[in-house]
Scaffold this active site. Structure first.
Site, mmCIF file in Angstrom:
data_model
loop_
_atom_site.group_PDB
_atom_site.id
_atom_site.type_symbol
_atom_site.label_atom_id
_atom_site.label_comp_id
_atom_site.label_asym_id
_atom_site.label_seq_id
_atom_site.Cartn_x
_atom_site.Cartn_y
_atom_site.Cartn_z
ATOM 1 C CB CYS A 44 1.792 -3.616 2.481
ATOM 2 S SG CYS A 44 1.883 -4.639 3.981
ATOM 3 C CG ASP A 98 -1.903 -2.912 -0.075
ATOM 4 O OD1 ASP A 98 -1.896 -4.096 -0.443
ATOM 5 O OD2 ASP A 98 -1.434 -2.524 1.005
#
Length: 165
Positions: A56, A63
């Site tokens: 992120c 992620d």
């Protein structure tokens, strides 16, 4: 038996046992291609990549996603080990999901100029929301440009039931 074109003289990663550790910074130069032995045939090649990871850009948290990469090759094809290493290069790269998927499409189009390419990223949820960007490309001026438009407009007409994320 038909004569096979090799077109693999420029591959440096496949079969290379001397390769050092994985690179975890975004690097499109890792991608390699080889000649399509069947350029007169329209066919799909599909890669399922269940271990894609990026960061992120705001929080630096990881992620995770499964990427589904499908393409109809033209003259060149992507070499799978180079694709794997390229996808690993996102490990420490900060970017939004949508940007990552668009960038991967752009890099693969630049590498092999396929007839058609699509990527669907299915990211695990954070904050109770999963983001599943879908991007496709059809070679301009061909039937694949129309195919890309049609698939984009209809890609999620029957979405799956999400029970495991």
């Amino acid at each position: 038996m038909s004569e096979r074109k090799t077109g693999m003289d420029d591959l440096t990663l496949l079969g290379n046992q001397q390769q050092e550790g994985q690179q975890f910074e975004y690097d499109p130069a890792l991608l390699e291609s080889f000649d399509n032995n069947h350029p007169g045939t329209d066919y799909f090649v599909k890669f399922n990549c269940p271990e894609f990871t990026t960061l992120c850009p705001m929080t630096g948290q990881p992620d995770f996603a499964t990427l589904y990469i499908s393409y109809v090759p033209d003259v060149k094809m992507v070499e799978s080990k180079s694709l794997k290493l390229y996808l690993f290069s996102y490990r420490n790269h900060g970017g939004f999901h949508e940007d990552a998927i668009n960038t991967i499409v752009n890099d693969l189009v630049e590498l092999m100029d396929p007839r058609y390419l699509e990527i669907w990223g299915k990211f695990t949820p954070r904050g109770g929301i999963s983001i599943d960007p879908y991007v496709n490309y059809g070679k301009k001026g061909t039937k694949f440009e129309e195919m890309a438009y049609h698939r984009l407009m209809n890609h999620d007409m029957n979405p799956e039931t999400i029970t495991n994320r």
